[in-house]
Write an enzyme that holds these catalytic residues in place. Structure first.
Site, PDB file in Angstrom:
ATOM      1  CE  LYS A  24       2.726 -17.896   0.944  1.00  0.00           C
ATOM      2  NZ  LYS A  24       2.292 -19.269   1.293  1.00  0.00           N
ATOM      3  CG  ASP A  26      -7.440  -4.309   3.536  1.00  0.00           C
ATOM      4  OD1 ASP A  26      -8.546  -4.306   4.114  1.00  0.00           O
ATOM      5  OD2 ASP A  26      -7.204  -3.610   2.533  1.00  0.00           O
ATOM      6  CG  ASP A  41     -12.428  -7.060   4.379  1.00  0.00           C
ATOM      7  OD1 ASP A  41     -12.361  -6.341   5.396  1.00  0.00           O
ATOM      8  OD2 ASP A  41     -12.605  -6.599   3.238  1.00  0.00           O
ATOM      9  CE1 TYR A  87      -3.221  -2.782  -0.003  1.00  0.00           C
ATOM     10  CE2 TYR A  87      -4.144  -1.884   1.991  1.00  0.00           C
ATOM     11  CZ  TYR A  87      -4.205  -2.777   0.953  1.00  0.00           C
ATOM     12  OH  TYR A  87      -5.257  -3.662   0.878  1.00  0.00           O
ATOM     13  CG  ASP A  91      -0.657 -19.552   2.581  1.00  0.00           C
ATOM     14  OD1 ASP A  91      -0.016 -19.418   3.639  1.00  0.00           O
ATOM     15  OD2 ASP A  91      -0.223 -20.213   1.618  1.00  0.00           O
TER      16      ASP A  91
END
Length: 325
Positions: free
Chosen positions: A166, A222, A226, A120, A198
């Site tokens: 990750k 983020d 969600d 970002y 993941d």
């Protein structure tokens, strides 16, 4: 002492749920001064910019900001505003509430998300026709700062920390992040778990009760938050805080939802719970708990908006929360 709050509804349902949160704050025995300001798609059409300098200054000078949602210009508004308040930590609680039909009723966790860098950072380029790049920025300073925040937050909450990453694929960038977080944990003598992001996504769906505070890089936080919204009943239930050292911005996790904007049926719970987080950040802990308890009571007993299986309006739910206060 009066707290000066910048109120920025934005677009879509932001213009419906933000006034609901203000009504709730007004019902408390706490003194506020509210400064209305604008940003978003409509402002961009009128003024040629989605984030006027007047709004920037209002947010900068306020004690905190209550933000709604922005549509197509979201990246041009919320990312700069997070920078204006010096926000380096994005805090997103995800909790299942009694009376709400949740996929995983045991869910009660908090995502602490690095808020300044990663993918970002906004460094994108087209290096040739049809060939584009995105530069991911990860620094030791930002990674250590979010780790300190996460461990402090978990200590106050009496919770365990899971570090999402990750680094098996993004060996340099997530390797840097993980190395920095580990260094902070070791210096503090903290115990914590690590999880590939993941695999963590799968485990959150299957066993969310095993997790408390999840420390994440920007994009992972983020996405995972969600995902957690789906476990507890939807985005209409997730508040968030963008926290800096001296200023902060509070917003529901949901977007502007143009498909239901103007219908008066948007769920104000996330915006009101964001206001509860704002109160606590200002040191008004008792008032924050009062708001949270009132929202929990309404979610449990009704009325509820259509996203939660009811037929109540935004105003109906807001009035019910105020009545409980």
């Amino acid at each position: 002492m009066s707290h000066e709050i910048a109120v920025l509804p934005g677009d879509g349902i932001g213009r419906e749920v933000t006034p609901a949160a203000v009504d709730v704050l007004d019902a408390l025995d706490v003194e506020f001064g509210f400064a209305d300001c604008e940003a978003g798609d409509a402002v961009a059409e009128e003024q040629g910019t989605p984030l006027p300098e007047e709004t920037v200054e209002t947010v900068r000078e306020a004690d905190a900001t209550l933000f709604g949602a922005v549509g197509e210009t979201a990246a041009d508004v919320i990312l700069p505003l997070r920078d204006v308040v010096g926000s380096y930590a994005n805090v997103r609680p995800a909790r299942a509430y009694p009376g709400v039909d949740a996929l995983q009723p045991e869910t009660d966790l908090v995502f602490v998300r690095e808020n300044t860098e990663g993918v970002y950072s906004g460094i994108e380029n087209e290096i040739a026709p049809g060939v584009t790049t995105l530069t991911r920025v990860v620094t030791d300073d930002a990674s250590r700062r979010i780790a300190e925040f996460a461990f402090d937050y978990a200590e106050e909450r009496g919770s365990d920390v899971t570090v999402a990453h990750k680094s098996n694929v993004m060996r340099v960038t997530d390797g840097q992040y993980l190395e920095s977080v580990r260094a902070v944990g070791d210096e503090r003598g903290e115990e914590y778990d690590e999880a590939l992001m993941d695999a963590l996504a799968m485990h959150l769906v299957l066993r969310p009760e095993e997790y408390d505070v999840v420390c994440c890089p920007n994009l992972a936080g983020d996405v995972l938050s969600d995902l957690a919204a789906g476990l507890v009943g939807g985005l209409g239930l997730l508040p968030s805080a963008n926290v800096g050292d001296d200023n902060a911005l509070f917003e529901p996790v949901h977007g502007s939802a143009p498909d239901i904007a103007g219908q008066g049926v948007a769920n104000p719970a996330a915006a009101i719970l964001s206001a509860a987080m704002l109160l606590e950040w200002l040191g008004e802990d008792e008032a924050g708990e009062q708001v949270r308890t009132a929202v929990e009571g309404v979610l449990s007993d009704g009325p509820r908006t259509p996203d939660l299986g009811g037929d109540a309006s935004t105003d109906d739910v807001t009035e019910a929360v105020v009545d409980r206060l």
